[in-house]
Design a protein around this motif. Structure first.
Motif, PDB file in Angstrom:
ATOM      1  N   TYR A 199      -6.207   8.949  -3.973  1.00 57.71           N
ATOM      2  CA  TYR A 199      -5.920   7.729  -4.727  1.00 57.71           C
ATOM      3  C   TYR A 199      -7.026   7.475  -5.752  1.00 57.71           C
ATOM      4  O   TYR A 199      -6.760   7.269  -6.936  1.00 57.71           O
ATOM      5  CB  TYR A 199      -5.803   6.566  -3.749  1.00 57.71           C
ATOM      6  CG  TYR A 199      -5.456   5.224  -4.358  1.00 57.71           C
ATOM      7  CD1 TYR A 199      -4.131   4.817  -4.460  1.00 57.71           C
ATOM      8  CD2 TYR A 199      -6.439   4.356  -4.797  1.00 57.71           C
ATOM      9  CE1 TYR A 199      -3.804   3.571  -5.003  1.00 57.71           C
ATOM     10  CE2 TYR A 199      -6.125   3.110  -5.339  1.00 57.71           C
ATOM     11  CZ  TYR A 199      -4.807   2.731  -5.435  1.00 57.71           C
ATOM     12  OH  TYR A 199      -4.491   1.503  -5.970  1.00 57.71           O
ATOM     13  N   PHE A 237      -6.189   3.673   1.852  1.00 60.52           N
ATOM     14  CA  PHE A 237      -6.001   4.482   0.648  1.00 60.52           C
ATOM     15  C   PHE A 237      -6.612   5.869   0.855  1.00 60.52           C
ATOM     16  O   PHE A 237      -7.793   5.975   1.202  1.00 60.52           O
ATOM     17  CB  PHE A 237      -6.633   3.805  -0.561  1.00 60.52           C
ATOM     18  CG  PHE A 237      -5.970   2.520  -0.959  1.00 60.52           C
ATOM     19  CD1 PHE A 237      -4.857   2.524  -1.781  1.00 60.52           C
ATOM     20  CD2 PHE A 237      -6.442   1.302  -0.492  1.00 60.52           C
ATOM     21  CE1 PHE A 237      -4.225   1.336  -2.146  1.00 60.52           C
ATOM     22  CE2 PHE A 237      -5.823   0.112  -0.847  1.00 60.52           C
ATOM     23  CZ  PHE A 237      -4.711   0.121  -1.675  1.00 60.52           C
ATOM     24  N   ASN A 295       0.697   3.969  -3.150  1.00 62.15           N
ATOM     25  CA  ASN A 295       0.435   5.391  -2.911  1.00 62.15           C
ATOM     26  C   ASN A 295       1.610   6.260  -3.359  1.00 62.15           C
ATOM     27  O   ASN A 295       1.425   7.298  -3.998  1.00 62.15           O
ATOM     28  CB  ASN A 295       0.140   5.628  -1.424  1.00 62.15           C
ATOM     29  CG  ASN A 295      -1.259   5.206  -1.029  1.00 62.15           C
ATOM     30  OD1 ASN A 295      -2.223   5.449  -1.748  1.00 62.15           O
ATOM     31  ND2 ASN A 295      -1.385   4.552   0.121  1.00 62.15           N
ATOM     32  N   LYS A 296       2.828   5.820  -3.048  1.00 60.05           N
ATOM     33  CA  LYS A 296       4.007   6.601  -3.418  1.00 60.05           C
ATOM     34  C   LYS A 296       4.213   6.623  -4.919  1.00 60.05           C
ATOM     35  O   LYS A 296       4.459   7.680  -5.522  1.00 60.05           O
ATOM     36  CB  LYS A 296       5.242   6.027  -2.720  1.00 60.05           C
ATOM     37  CG  LYS A 296       6.534   6.783  -3.040  1.00 60.05           C
ATOM     38  CD  LYS A 296       7.722   6.163  -2.315  1.00 60.05           C
ATOM     39  CE  LYS A 296       9.016   6.907  -2.656  1.00 60.05           C
ATOM     40  NZ  LYS A 296      10.183   6.295  -1.964  1.00 60.05           N
ATOM     41  N   ILE A 344       0.838  -1.205   0.000  1.00 58.61           N
ATOM     42  CA  ILE A 344       0.000   0.000   0.000  1.00 58.61           C
ATOM     43  C   ILE A 344       0.869   1.249   0.000  1.00 58.61           C
ATOM     44  O   ILE A 344       0.573   2.232  -0.689  1.00 58.61           O
ATOM     45  CB  ILE A 344      -0.977  -0.019   1.188  1.00 58.61           C
ATOM     46  CG1 ILE A 344      -2.026  -1.124   0.964  1.00 58.61           C
ATOM     47  CG2 ILE A 344      -1.670   1.333   1.345  1.00 58.61           C
ATOM     48  CD1 ILE A 344      -2.945  -1.362   2.138  1.00 58.61           C
ATOM     49  N   ASP A 345       1.986   1.201   0.733  1.00 58.56           N
ATOM     50  CA  ASP A 345       2.927   2.335   0.710  1.00 58.56           C
ATOM     51  C   ASP A 345       3.478   2.553  -0.697  1.00 58.56           C
ATOM     52  O   ASP A 345       3.570   3.686  -1.181  1.00 58.56           O
ATOM     53  CB  ASP A 345       4.085   2.089   1.678  1.00 58.56           C
ATOM     54  CG  ASP A 345       3.686   2.236   3.137  1.00 58.56           C
ATOM     55  OD1 ASP A 345       2.560   2.735   3.394  1.00 58.56           O
ATOM     56  OD2 ASP A 345       4.480   1.829   4.016  1.00 58.56           O
TER      57      ASP A 345
END
Length: 679
Positions: free
Chosen positions: A340, A336, A292-293, A288-289
């Motif tokens: 997103y 999120f 998103n990044k 998830i990191d």
């Protein structure tokens, strides 16, 4: 003779029975993988019986209890597979049938599939194309085998699948290596590892393939777990393999690009669908990191993914949507941020913005043919995430529902994609133009084609992009790939037929002036030669393209055109080309220059699918540039019912060259046009 035949039949039956017995004995003789209990969180709710049995030293019973627990789970939702609506396509059925004979489907460019031996040789490489060997290890036929088992109940599918699954594990060991971005082994393995195993590692354990196998494991479980071959002992080996794959991905991510996003999304699946692993929370957080990044890094402010490849842009939308969908279905949506989902919506708008009027996709970069049906299916899938998007609804219903996008003119200046349309009707006239920025390694899929375009009229693409033909491999494979990547096999300008030396296109103008929609771009194409291209969409009926080669460089300046297949006439003396289709949907291309120009036929091919190509007409208009004076061309691209009945046309520059503007006078029949702009 009859006796000998009867003896042979008996012998064959004995051999077959022996093979079946050996496979069955292998499964029955499997002992539980005790390591599984060290990587599973035995304190996870529902695993109480498993924990008691393991602590009592009854690992065989513990494996059986673990399998029972997984079979009875109800709160885990896999969006990839709905067991109540299983169907198998003819193509998938062929893959499954062939797999029983060890003919494995790996890649669309290699059909029929190759035979990998009765004793499977997973390192067999009949054609030295990297994709063939990489994609073998994606095991695309496993899920079709599972569907065949579920639909028929015939244990032959599960029996053969478990055999191939265990055979692959045995013959494709994971060798410890340093983390790197390519999946190539760095030679850190012990000295007793063979060079063949090291080479095989680079294909079998490339991160992208590992992540695809990982993603499919829960579907394997759902499809096969009712089989008698899916024993508790096999299941423990299966779970250990899931863990090995997930742990490998999290410790060996690709450096960047679409591979990194694929790997993260697929590891997220594992972290959500197999939450009982001790490391599952770490997998979820890591992925998830990354998602998103990387969304902030890879998605440009106009919504396009930075590799500038329409196919991979579409794939990235899929990745982000799938990650959000599985998170929402299983209670992880809070991970999120709102941005997103907003970014995905912008990506979708960019996606349909670069489609041709009939909703087919231009084959820019490494994109293969994707007809309108693909786009409609993709857009329908997007409605699962965006059920209230009225523009998507409009497109998938051909305007019967929803609301049309605001404008048929779309400029994505950061990524360099521009779209002209006469309307949002599927039989409209339209051009999709590509002229974007340069980049680093992540531009590997993007070709040196700045300034190229596709033009569609009434559903016919008159200038389909050349395509890519192949990806990577030995010298012969790369020779073909490089031919289709050449600048001169695209609809743009070259110096001495060479590939572009510099790529960094800027938009100088995007504006409607009078009866013309105008785009002006400029690229520093070669050392001491920049290419300014001005496109006029006149009366939303035809195009005028002005090319200016500006700078001190000398040599042959040519503008190249690649036409569609079919009946195309090249009138070299008349400096024009035209189509001769009997459906009344035709097009004329005629070029004018201030200097003496030559029209010449060139080699022309188009590749709609991997390893396939079709011959077509290609040509250029060229001028021998021997001074600092800019070389300028005016090309009229005119849709007509019949070239034979078309009106005479003439075009001249209204002014000397100026960095600050342009003027063109055009006459078609009795109609005069004055096209101009100031910068």
């Amino acid at each position: 003779m009859k006796i000998q035949l009867k003896e042979k039949i008996i012998l064959i039956k004995i051999c077959l029975a022996f093979v079946l017995a050996v496979h069955s004995s292998i499964l029955k003789s499997q002992t539980p993988d005790k390591d599984i209990f060290s990587i599973i969180n035995l304190d996870y709710k529902g695993l109480e019986d498993v924990k008691k049995l393991h602590e009592a030293g009854k690992d065989t019973e513990a494996c059986a209890a673990l399998l029972t627990y997984y079979k009875q789970r109800t709160k885990i939702v896999n969006p990839e597979l709905d067991l109540s609506h299983i169907w198998i396509s003819k193509e998938e059925q062929r893959w499954a049938d062939d797999a029983l004979e060890h003919k494995f489907y790996s890649h669309e460019g290699f059909v029929p599939s190759f035979f990998y031996g009765k004793d499977i040789d997973w390192s067999y490489w009949p054609v030295k194309d990297n994709e063939l060997r990489w994609q073998l290890h994606r095991q695309k036929w496993f899920i079709p085998m599972g569907k065949s088992f579920r639909l028929t109940g015939d244990e032959k599918w599960a029996k053969e699948w478990t055999f191939q699954y265990l055979d692959w594990i045995k013959k494709n060991p994971m060798i410890e290596k340093n983390n790197n971005s390519t999946g190539q082994n760095n030679g850190t393995a012990s000295k007793d590892v063979s060079q063949a195993d090291l080479e095989n590692m680079t294909y079998a354990w490339r991160q992208l393939e590992v992540s695809e196998r990982l993603q499919n494991h829960y579907s394997y479980f759902q499809l096969f777990n009712t089989s008698t071959y899916f024993t508790p002992e096999f299941f423990c080996t299966f779970l250990a393999n899931v863990y090995k794959h997930a742990n490998y991905v999290v410790n060996n991510y690709s450096r960047d690009g679409n591979h990194l996003l694929f790997e993260a999304q697929r590891l997220l699946n594992a972290g959500i669908l197999f939450p009982e692993f001790k490391d599952a929370p770490k997998w979820r957080k890591s992925t998830i990191d990354i998602l998103n990044k990387q969304m902030a890094i890879q998605i440009m402010d106009d919504g396009m993914q930075y590799e500038l490849d329409p196919k991979y842009h579409m794939a990235m939308i899929y990745i982000f949507c799938q990650a959000l969908t599985i998170a929402e279905l299983n209670g992880y949506q809070a991970e999120f941020p709102p941005k997103y989902k907003e970014t995905i919506e912008k990506m979708i708008a960019a996606y349909y913005g670069i489609l041709l009027p009939d909703l087919s996709m231009p084959m820019f970069s490494d994109t293969h043919e994707m007809p309108a049906a693909n786009a409609i299916a993709n857009l329908k899938n997007f409605t699962k995430v965006f059920p209230n998007d009225q523009q998507i609804r409009f497109l998938i219903t051909d305007g019967k529902e929803g609301v049309a996008p605001q404008s048929p003119l779309i400029a994505m200046k950061t990524s360099g994609f521009y779209s002209f349309r006469s309307s949002w009707d599927r039989d409209a006239i339209g051009m999709v133009y590509k002229g974007g920025p340069g980049g680093g390694d992540w531009h590997w899929h993007c070709q040196l084609d700045n300034g190229t375009f596709n033009i569609m009229v009434k559903g016919r693409n008159f200038f389909p992009d050349s395509g890519s033909y192949s990806y990577a491999g030995d010298d012969e494979v790369m020779k073909m790939r490089n031919w289709f990547r050449q600048t001169k096999v695209h609809n743009t300008l070259t110096l001495n037929d060479a590939n572009l030396e510099n790529v960094d296109t800027r938009c100088l103008l995007w504006k409607t002036i009078g009866n013309a929609d105008i785009l002006v771009t400029e690229n520093p194409s070669y050392n001491n030669l920049k290419h300014r291209r001005s496109v006029f969409f006149v009366d939303k009926k035809f195009f005028v393209v002005v090319d200016e080669a500006i700078g001190s460089a000398t040599g042959k300046v040519g503008i190249h055109y690649q036409m569609c297949e079919g009946d195309v006439t090249l009138d070299l003396a008349g400096q024009k080309a035209f189509t001769n289709f009997d459906d009344g949907n035709n097009l004329i291309v005629k070029t004018f220059s201030e200097q003496k120009q030559v029209m010449a036929e060139e080699e022309g091919w188009v590749s709609y699918q991997s390893k396939q190509k079709k011959e077509r007409k290609a040509f250029d208009f060229n001028v021998d540039k021997q001074s600092d004076k800019p070389t300028r061309f005016i090309t009229v691209i005119l849709p007509v019912e019949s070239a034979a009945k078309s009106q005479e046309m003439k075009a001249v520059f209204a002014n000397p060259f100026s960095e600050k503007g342009l003027g063109v006078t055009l006459k078609i029949g009795k109609q005069n046009y004055k096209l101009n702009y100031q910068l």
